[in-house]
Design an enzyme around this catalytic site. Structure first.
Site, short mmCIF file in Angstrom:
data_model
loop_
_atom_site.label_atom_id
_atom_site.label_comp_id
_atom_site.label_asym_id
_atom_site.label_seq_id
_atom_site.Cartn_x
_atom_site.Cartn_y
_atom_site.Cartn_z
N ASP A 80 -2.19 1.52 -6.66
CA ASP A 80 -1.11 2.46 -6.39
C ASP A 80 -0.62 2.35 -4.95
O ASP A 80 -1.30 1.80 -4.09
CB ASP A 80 -1.55 3.90 -6.68
CG ASP A 80 -2.81 4.30 -5.91
OD1 ASP A 80 -3.67 3.43 -5.69
OD2 ASP A 80 -2.92 5.48 -5.53
N GLU A 138 -5.51 5.86 -6.68
CA GLU A 138 -6.61 6.14 -5.74
C GLU A 138 -6.19 7.18 -4.71
O GLU A 138 -7.02 7.95 -4.23
CB GLU A 138 -7.03 4.85 -5.03
CG GLU A 138 -8.30 4.98 -4.19
CD GLU A 138 -8.05 5.59 -2.81
OE1 GLU A 138 -8.96 6.29 -2.32
OE2 GLU A 138 -6.97 5.37 -2.23
N HIS A 362 -1.56 3.75 6.06
CA HIS A 362 -0.64 4.87 5.81
C HIS A 362 0.43 4.99 6.90
O HIS A 362 1.06 6.04 7.03
CB HIS A 362 -1.39 6.19 5.66
CG HIS A 362 -2.28 6.24 4.46
ND1 HIS A 362 -2.53 7.41 3.75
CD2 HIS A 362 -2.98 5.28 3.81
CE1 HIS A 362 -3.35 7.15 2.74
NE2 HIS A 362 -3.64 5.86 2.75
#
Length: 392
Positions: A80, A138, A362
């Site tokens: 993902d 996840e 991220h």
């Protein structure tokens, strides 16, 4: 047989990179990975493996059966992406607005597909079975691992091995750590309800902002005064919604926070103290507190025996990368659910870009060295062949 594996993977390195770039360009959010799941399933068409789809949510289980009795090792990769707008400038940057592979799951899937293909071609040289777990979601609780486990993905599995590429670790190295290696995570939302009023007459109101501010300050003592100094825990207030007019006392505010603990016991202590503070706030300020506490992921525990076996196997193989011990990692990871069910090991492949600035996971500019794909495949493949050679 390991030499054959290594040489075959080297010959397929460009294929891994091509797959990674395609997946990077077409990311999908957690629990929405329809096209990615289909891409993975299509990859295995015509290959000598058993493919089971929609395990849990969109999870895919691939079984490579040697046809000979032996143990079963599961190897896992997630697929993902994140709700982040990419800012890398890469020629294969995301074409899906506001969605980005900013954590390396595209790399995980790419190396795993090619490794699984290679292991299927070599299954006559090992015993037992390899279970390849392609896991969705996840990034978003409750995560994809939990659903796949409940659907039986670990039935018959003896051990589980996972790898994460790390942009903050130097390329050319594989890292490991036995015991607790990644924090568990929880999320809470606290609504503090007082009584609204006018700023000129505070005695006729009950200020929720004052009560909430005390909660934020007192919360920091949970870490400094309730945890053993050798325990690792973090509490972060990420949102304090108390916006209103300058001369109006609000009747309610909302606070949202993040909890991390390196052990499940530490997490439990923090949860107990947050609930205690919430109740205490009601008594101290005469407010009403509505606390929503969600225990997301457990702490990730690497089984010492299996993890040390993995590390020693890689060291003994004399591969083209270093194998080193690392410190525990602060982020959380739903691989922890597999580790609660079977003795498991979660290791890390250094993937820091050789050129330019290094950005953390991220981040909109997150990127990795694509050399980490081949290294990850070689590391996992080496363990698989050693583990299934009949002697452990």
């Amino acid at each position: 047989m390991n030499k054959q594996l290594i040489e075959t993977l080297k010959a397929k390195e460009d294929k891994m990179i091509e797959i990674r770039r395609y997946l990077h360009q077409h990311p999908e959010l957690s629990f929405q990975e329809e096209k990615t799941a289909q891409y993975i399933a299509d990859f295995y068409k015509g290959k000598d493996v058993k493919v089971e789809t929609n395990i849990g949510e969109r999870g895919i289980k691939v079984t490579i059966d040697s046809g000979k009795p032996g143990k079963t090792l599961a190897i896992r990769a997630d697929f993902d992406a994140l709700p982040i707008t990419e800012d890398t400038g890469l020629p294969f940057a995301s074409v899906n607005k506001g969605v980005m592979h900013a954590c390396g799951h595209d790399a995980h899937t790419a190396y795993m597909l090619v490794l699984a293909e290679t292991l299927a071609e070599m299954k006559e040289v090992f015993t037992g079975k390899v279970v390849v777990i392609h896991q969705p979601a996840e990034e978003v609780p409750p995560g994809g691992a939990k659903g796949m486990i409940e659907a039986g993905v670990l039935d018959g599995v003896d051990n589980v091995l996972g790898v994460h590429v790390m942009s903050t670790m130097p390329v050319g190295k594989v890292f490991y750590k036995s015991g607790y290696v990644q924090t568990g995570r929880a999320f809470f939302k606290l609504k503090v309800i007082g009584k609204g009023g006018h700023g000129s007459s505070p005695h006729m109101a009950n200020d929720a902002i004052v009560a909430g501010s005390y909660f934020v300050t007192a919360l920091q003592t949970v870490i400094s005064r309730r945890l053993n100094p050798f325990e690792t825990g973090v509490v972060t207030i990420g949102s304090f919604d108390g916006k209103g007019q300058f001369n109006v006392i609000k009747d309610s505010i909302e606070i949202e926070g993040d909890v991390r603990g390196l052990t499940d016991d530490t997490k439990a202590t923090i949860e107990r103290e947050i609930k205690r503070l919430s109740k205490g706030l009601e008594e101290m300020y005469g407010v009403t507190c509505e606390l929503e506490y969600n225990d997301d992921y457990p702490a990730l525990y690497n089984d010492p025996e299996f993890t040390n076996y993995v590390a020693q196997t890689l060291k003994d193989a004399s591969l083209d990368f270093e194998v080193k011990m690392c410190e525990p990692q602060p982020p959380s990871e739903d691989f922890a659910y597999y580790a609660k069910e079977r003795p498991s090991a979660f290791i890390y492949t250094g993937a820091a870009p050789e050129d330019g600035e290094i950005y953390p996971h991220h981040h909109p500019k997150f990127n990795i060295s694509e050399k980490s794909l081949l290294i990850s495949a070689q590391a996992v493949g080496t363990v698989v062949l050693d583990y299934l050679k009949g002697v452990k």
